[in-house]
Scaffold this motif. Structure first.
Motif, PDB file in Angstrom:
ATOM      1  N   LEU A 212       0.756  -1.297  -0.114  1.00 42.10           N
ATOM      2  CA  LEU A 212       0.068   0.006  -0.040  1.00 42.10           C
ATOM      3  C   LEU A 212       1.013   1.367  -0.001  1.00 42.10           C
ATOM      4  N   PRO A 213       0.396   2.158  -0.573  1.00 42.36           N
ATOM      5  CA  PRO A 213       1.169   3.522  -0.685  1.00 42.36           C
ATOM      6  C   PRO A 213       1.013   4.105   0.729  1.00 42.36           C
ATOM      7  N   ILE A 214       2.108   4.941   1.132  1.00 42.19           N
ATOM      8  CA  ILE A 214       2.198   5.733   2.372  1.00 42.19           C
ATOM      9  C   ILE A 214       3.134   6.704   2.319  1.00 42.19           C
ATOM     10  N   ALA A 215       2.757   7.995   2.982  1.00 43.42           N
ATOM     11  CA  ALA A 215       3.488   9.168   2.989  1.00 43.42           C
ATOM     12  C   ALA A 215       3.743   9.644   4.342  1.00 43.42           C
ATOM     13  N   ILE A 216       4.708  10.447   4.426  1.00 43.72           N
ATOM     14  CA  ILE A 216       5.245  11.146   5.734  1.00 43.72           C
ATOM     15  C   ILE A 216       5.488  12.406   5.513  1.00 43.72           C
ATOM     16  N   LEU A 217       4.826  13.316   6.292  1.00 33.96           N
ATOM     17  CA  LEU A 217       4.914  14.783   6.474  1.00 33.96           C
ATOM     18  C   LEU A 217       5.681  15.285   7.583  1.00 33.96           C
ATOM     19  N   ILE A 218       6.686  15.984   7.570  1.00 32.89           N
ATOM     20  CA  ILE A 218       7.271  16.556   8.645  1.00 32.89           C
ATOM     21  C   ILE A 218       7.416  18.212   8.388  1.00 32.89           C
ATOM     22  N   PHE A 219       6.828  18.963   9.424  1.00 34.26           N
ATOM     23  CA  PHE A 219       6.707  20.516   9.196  1.00 34.26           C
ATOM     24  C   PHE A 219       6.882  21.086  10.478  1.00 34.26           C
ATOM     25  N   ASP A 220       7.305  22.081  10.489  1.00 37.67           N
ATOM     26  CA  ASP A 220       7.635  22.953  11.555  1.00 37.67           C
ATOM     27  C   ASP A 220       7.216  24.485  11.300  1.00 37.67           C
ATOM     28  N   ILE A 221       6.974  25.464  12.218  1.00 33.27           N
ATOM     29  CA  ILE A 221       6.665  26.832  12.178  1.00 33.27           C
ATOM     30  C   ILE A 221       7.836  27.450  11.909  1.00 33.27           C
ATOM     31  N   ASP A 222       7.663  28.195  11.031  1.00 29.96           N
ATOM     32  CA  ASP A 222       8.663  29.162  10.380  1.00 29.96           C
ATOM     33  C   ASP A 222       8.948  30.463  11.281  1.00 29.96           C
ATOM     34  N   HIS A 223      10.083  30.729  11.629  1.00 28.63           N
ATOM     35  CA  HIS A 223      10.630  31.764  12.759  1.00 28.63           C
ATOM     36  C   HIS A 223      10.151  31.552  13.958  1.00 28.63           C
ATOM     37  N   GLY A 262       9.435  20.181  20.246  1.00 26.88           N
ATOM     38  CA  GLY A 262       9.476  21.661  19.942  1.00 26.88           C
ATOM     39  C   GLY A 262       8.578  22.365  19.187  1.00 26.88           C
ATOM     40  N   GLU A 263       8.588  22.942  17.768  1.00 23.92           N
ATOM     41  CA  GLU A 263       7.796  23.464  16.966  1.00 23.92           C
ATOM     42  C   GLU A 263       7.638  22.673  15.883  1.00 23.92           C
ATOM     43  N   GLU A 264       8.150  21.273  15.861  1.00 24.39           N
ATOM     44  CA  GLU A 264       8.113  20.278  14.734  1.00 24.39           C
ATOM     45  C   GLU A 264       7.086  19.071  15.074  1.00 24.39           C
ATOM     46  N   PHE A 265       6.401  18.754  14.038  1.00 22.75           N
ATOM     47  CA  PHE A 265       5.170  17.677  13.850  1.00 22.75           C
ATOM     48  C   PHE A 265       5.553  16.797  12.688  1.00 22.75           C
ATOM     49  N   VAL A 266       4.817  15.774  12.814  1.00 19.82           N
ATOM     50  CA  VAL A 266       4.852  14.707  12.105  1.00 19.82           C
ATOM     51  C   VAL A 266       3.582  14.108  11.832  1.00 19.82           C
ATOM     52  N   SER A 318      12.412   2.076   4.480  1.00 20.67           N
ATOM     53  CA  SER A 318      11.997   1.761   5.970  1.00 20.67           C
ATOM     54  C   SER A 318      11.504   3.050   6.622  1.00 20.67           C
ATOM     55  N   PHE A 319      10.584   2.812   7.751  1.00 20.45           N
ATOM     56  CA  PHE A 319      10.208   4.056   8.478  1.00 20.45           C
ATOM     57  C   PHE A 319      11.156   4.703   8.671  1.00 20.45           C
ATOM     58  N   ASP A 320      12.402   4.546   9.514  1.00 19.41           N
ATOM     59  CA  ASP A 320      13.221   5.596   9.665  1.00 19.41           C
ATOM     60  C   ASP A 320      13.860   6.113   8.416  1.00 19.41           C
ATOM     61  N   ALA A 321      14.100   5.568   7.288  1.00 20.55           N
ATOM     62  CA  ALA A 321      14.527   6.120   6.227  1.00 20.55           C
ATOM     63  C   ALA A 321      13.474   7.131   5.650  1.00 20.55           C
ATOM     64  N   ALA A 322      12.283   6.881   5.731  1.00 15.77           N
ATOM     65  CA  ALA A 322      11.226   7.733   5.181  1.00 15.77           C
ATOM     66  C   ALA A 322      11.170   9.039   6.277  1.00 15.77           C
ATOM     67  N   LEU A 323      11.388   8.814   7.423  1.00 15.35           N
ATOM     68  CA  LEU A 323      11.481  10.092   8.243  1.00 15.35           C
ATOM     69  C   LEU A 323      12.467  11.110   8.068  1.00 15.35           C
ATOM     70  N   GLN A 324      13.764  10.134   7.789  1.00 14.30           N
ATOM     71  CA  GLN A 324      15.011  10.996   7.369  1.00 14.30           C
ATOM     72  C   GLN A 324      14.958  11.689   6.178  1.00 14.30           C
ATOM     73  N   ASN A 325      14.018  11.203   5.164  1.00 18.47           N
ATOM     74  CA  ASN A 325      13.898  11.884   3.893  1.00 18.47           C
ATOM     75  C   ASN A 325      12.856  13.038   3.849  1.00 18.47           C
ATOM     76  N   ALA A 326      11.851  12.922   4.632  1.00 17.85           N
ATOM     77  CA  ALA A 326      10.963  13.776   4.907  1.00 17.85           C
ATOM     78  C   ALA A 326      11.529  15.136   5.603  1.00 17.85           C
ATOM     79  N   ASP A 327      12.413  14.715   6.399  1.00 20.63           N
ATOM     80  CA  ASP A 327      13.122  15.795   7.323  1.00 20.63           C
ATOM     81  C   ASP A 327      14.212  16.704   6.408  1.00 20.63           C
ATOM     82  N   LYS A 328      14.866  15.892   5.379  1.00 18.19           N
ATOM     83  CA  LYS A 328      15.606  16.497   4.484  1.00 18.19           C
ATOM     84  C   LYS A 328      14.946  17.267   3.594  1.00 18.19           C
TER      85      LYS A 328
END
Length: 350
Positions: A212-223, A262-266, A318-328
């Motif tokens: 199944l397809p799956i996606a990860i978003l990582i976002f944080d608040i600017d400034h 902090g101000e980062e969300f996944v 992997s899940f860990d690799a997907a997190l790292q890619n989203a963070d990049k």
């Protein structure tokens, strides 16, 4: 021959039923209702939602839920001299129910739907009388129920038994509270880092198994540091709580969102191909940009977010690799001006 898993769960049902019947536990309607309540809670926790309306019509909704999800092939309901006749075709687990029905003094033990029905009607001080139940053949089962007033909902339960049950309920509620607290971020009410890491691995393994397809978003608040410097940490906390509310409103019920730190969300988006993930990310980004943030003291705060999306499916990394890619990808979004979305692209350089 049935598959092992189906027979195993039928065996558990029969085993518990026989032992409880042996000690005459199921003569107590109150106990049957409690078991029905727990069955429904388990179904709800596993995606088979039963939204109660606190109406006696919930009984019909309950039966429809079971039939819709394959508990029986068909169900026909018709008026009887007392109550209604129910004719079930290819009732699931009928062999186990028949064995229990022949054994137990209380016919409601024979079927988990009956236990759930007892719970629903019991909330309205009603009870179901079963006038007959017949296993016509291997595929057809008939039953006649009548809904009547219940003048003695607690039956002849001993007060000591009732007190013990109440203490058990208190302990169970505390355990649920502790569980909720252990997986919840205290400031925002979203899931915490521990939960997203545990659940993320499970969700990714499921996606990999079923392709199944799956996606990860990582976002944080600017400034966000500027927000804290200008409005104080209390103002920053108000902004974080408001952002959490926007996440709840903008994301789907199936999505898993957590405060990463902090101000980062996944956000984990199950069964979501890349184009759909981009649509969801843009909806969230725009909702934040247009929202009216404040510091809790009447001062307006302008907030935007930057979002990174992993660019691969679960079956590929992997899940860990997907997190790292989203963070990049998030880092790139901030580097390129913020308030935007970047999808990770593998450069092929490792």
């Amino acid at each position: 021959m049935k598959d092992f898993n189906s027979v195993l769960y039928e065996a558990v049902l029969v085993a518990f039923g026989k032992i409880l019947a042996k000690y005459d536990v199921f003569t107590q309607a109150m106990i049957m209702r409690d078991i029905g309540k727990e069955v429904l809670a388990y179904l709800n926790n596993h995606g088979f939602g039963f939204q109660e309306t606190d109406s006696i019509e919930d009984l019909t909704m309950l039966i429809n839920l079971f039939v819709k999800n394959g508990f029986a092939e068909t169900l026909e309901v018709s008026p009887a001299d007392k109550g209604d006749n129910y004719v079930w075709t290819n009732l699931y687990g009928v062999a186990a129910y028949k064995e229990l029905y022949d054994l137990a003094l209380n016919p409601f033990l024979a079927c988990p739907l009956n236990l759930c029905m007892s719970y629903v009607v019991g909330k309205h001080k009603k009870k179901l009388l079963m006038h007959r139940k017949e296993f016509i053949n291997e595929s057809v089962t008939e039953a006649q129920y009548e809904l009547v007033d219940d003048d003695d909902p607690e039956g002849n339960m001993n007060e000591l038994v009732l007190q013990s049950a109440r203490l058990f309920e208190i302990a169970d509620e505390k355990q649920k509270l502790f569980r909720h607290q252990s997986i919840t971020d205290t400031l925002t009410g979203l899931h915490n880092l521990r939960h997203i890491l545990d659940e993320g691995k499970r969700i990714f393994e499921h996606a990999e198994k079923h392709q199944l397809p799956i996606a990860i978003l990582i976002f944080d608040i600017d400034h966000f540091k500027l927000v804290n410097d200008t409005f104080g940490h209390s103002g920053g906390d108000v902004v974080l709580r408001t952002l959490a509310d926007i996440c709840r409103q903008s994301l789907r019920e199936t999505d898993l969102v957590a405060r990463y730190g902090g101000e980062e969300f996944v956000v984990i988006l199950p069964n979501t191909p890349p184009p759909r993930a981009m649509e969801i990310a843009e909806r969230l980004r725009k909702a934040v940009e247009l929202a009216a943030f404040s510091d809790g003291k009447g001062n307006k705060v302008n907030i935007t977010i930057s979002i990174g999306i992993n660019g691969e499916n679960a079956r590929e990394i992997s899940f860990d690799a997907a997190l790292q890619n989203a963070d990049k990808a998030l880092f790139q979004a901030k580097h390129e001006g913020r308030n935007q979305i970047v999808v990770y692209k593998n450069s092929g350089n490792g």
